[in-house]
Design a protein around this motif. Sequence first.
Motif, PDB file in Angstrom:
ATOM      1  N   UNK A  98     -23.278  -9.009 -11.535  1.00 48.70           N
ATOM      2  CA  UNK A  98     -23.691  -9.311 -12.913  1.00 48.70           C
ATOM      3  C   UNK A  98     -24.982 -10.119 -12.910  1.00 48.70           C
ATOM      4  N   UNK A  99     -25.050 -11.144 -12.067  1.00 47.51           N
ATOM      5  CA  UNK A  99     -26.250 -11.985 -12.013  1.00 47.51           C
ATOM      6  C   UNK A  99     -27.468 -11.187 -11.555  1.00 47.51           C
ATOM      7  N   UNK A 100     -27.305 -10.366 -10.516  1.00 42.37           N
ATOM      8  CA  UNK A 100     -28.433  -9.568 -10.041  1.00 42.37           C
ATOM      9  C   UNK A 100     -28.840  -8.526 -11.077  1.00 42.37           C
ATOM     10  N   UNK A 101     -27.874  -7.964 -11.767  1.00 44.76           N
ATOM     11  CA  UNK A 101     -28.181  -7.001 -12.824  1.00 44.76           C
ATOM     12  C   UNK A 101     -28.993  -7.629 -13.942  1.00 44.76           C
ATOM     13  N   UNK A 102     -28.615  -8.824 -14.338  1.00 47.88           N
ATOM     14  CA  UNK A 102     -29.368  -9.535 -15.377  1.00 47.88           C
ATOM     15  C   UNK A 102     -30.785  -9.833 -14.895  1.00 47.88           C
ATOM     16  N   UNK A 103     -30.903 -10.259 -13.640  1.00 48.66           N
ATOM     17  CA  UNK A 103     -32.229 -10.559 -13.099  1.00 48.66           C
ATOM     18  C   UNK A 103     -33.121  -9.316 -13.054  1.00 48.66           C
ATOM     19  N   UNK A 104     -32.544  -8.177 -12.758  1.00 47.50           N
ATOM     20  CA  UNK A 104     -33.327  -6.933 -12.727  1.00 47.50           C
ATOM     21  C   UNK A 104     -33.745  -6.539 -14.141  1.00 47.50           C
ATOM     22  N   UNK A 105     -32.833  -6.660 -15.095  1.00 50.48           N
ATOM     23  CA  UNK A 105     -33.124  -6.258 -16.473  1.00 50.48           C
ATOM     24  C   UNK A 105     -34.207  -7.136 -17.093  1.00 50.48           C
ATOM     25  N   UNK A 106     -34.156  -8.441 -16.836  1.00 50.27           N
ATOM     26  CA  UNK A 106     -35.163  -9.333 -17.429  1.00 50.27           C
ATOM     27  C   UNK A 106     -36.415  -9.445 -16.559  1.00 50.27           C
ATOM     28  N   UNK A 107     -36.483  -8.616 -15.543  1.00 45.08           N
ATOM     29  CA  UNK A 107     -37.645  -8.557 -14.626  1.00 45.08           C
ATOM     30  C   UNK A 107     -37.824  -9.841 -13.834  1.00 45.08           C
ATOM     31  N   UNK A 108     -36.741 -10.531 -13.543  1.00 47.21           N
ATOM     32  CA  UNK A 108     -36.795 -11.712 -12.689  1.00 47.21           C
ATOM     33  C   UNK A 108     -36.962 -11.334 -11.230  1.00 47.21           C
ATOM     34  N   UNK A 109     -36.454 -10.156 -10.877  1.00 46.45           N
ATOM     35  CA  UNK A 109     -36.600  -9.613  -9.528  1.00 46.45           C
ATOM     36  C   UNK A 109     -37.254  -8.244  -9.669  1.00 46.45           C
ATOM     37  N   UNK A 110     -38.425  -8.103  -9.063  1.00 44.95           N
ATOM     38  CA  UNK A 110     -39.124  -6.812  -9.150  1.00 44.95           C
ATOM     39  C   UNK A 110     -39.217  -6.111  -7.799  1.00 44.95           C
ATOM     40  N   UNK A 111     -38.996  -6.852  -6.715  1.00 37.56           N
ATOM     41  CA  UNK A 111     -39.101  -6.278  -5.377  1.00 37.56           C
ATOM     42  C   UNK A 111     -37.720  -5.835  -4.891  1.00 37.56           C
ATOM     43  N   UNK A 112     -37.613  -4.589  -4.473  1.00 35.65           N
ATOM     44  CA  UNK A 112     -36.336  -4.047  -4.017  1.00 35.65           C
ATOM     45  C   UNK A 112     -35.855  -4.738  -2.748  1.00 35.65           C
TER      46      UNK A 112
END
Length: 67
Positions: A26-40
């Motif tokens: 859930x936390x990683x999903x939120x970070x991906x959606x809000x563009x907090x994490x952009x590098x795979x």
Amino acid sequence: MAREMDRPRRVHRTDWMALLSGLLFIALGIMVVIRGITDALVLIGLLMLGLAFAGLVAIVARVVRGK
């Protein structure tokens, strides 16, 4: 009502691996959606570290429980 009080109560033990893994996703999903994490690569690294931590907590919980 007296019958209900005579029955032993079932105890459900917490599955720490499932709980922590779910929170991690859930936390990683939120970070991906809000563009907090952009590098795979960063995402995969955090995923592996998080799952390793969840596994460690699950192992320690099982040892403490005595199972």
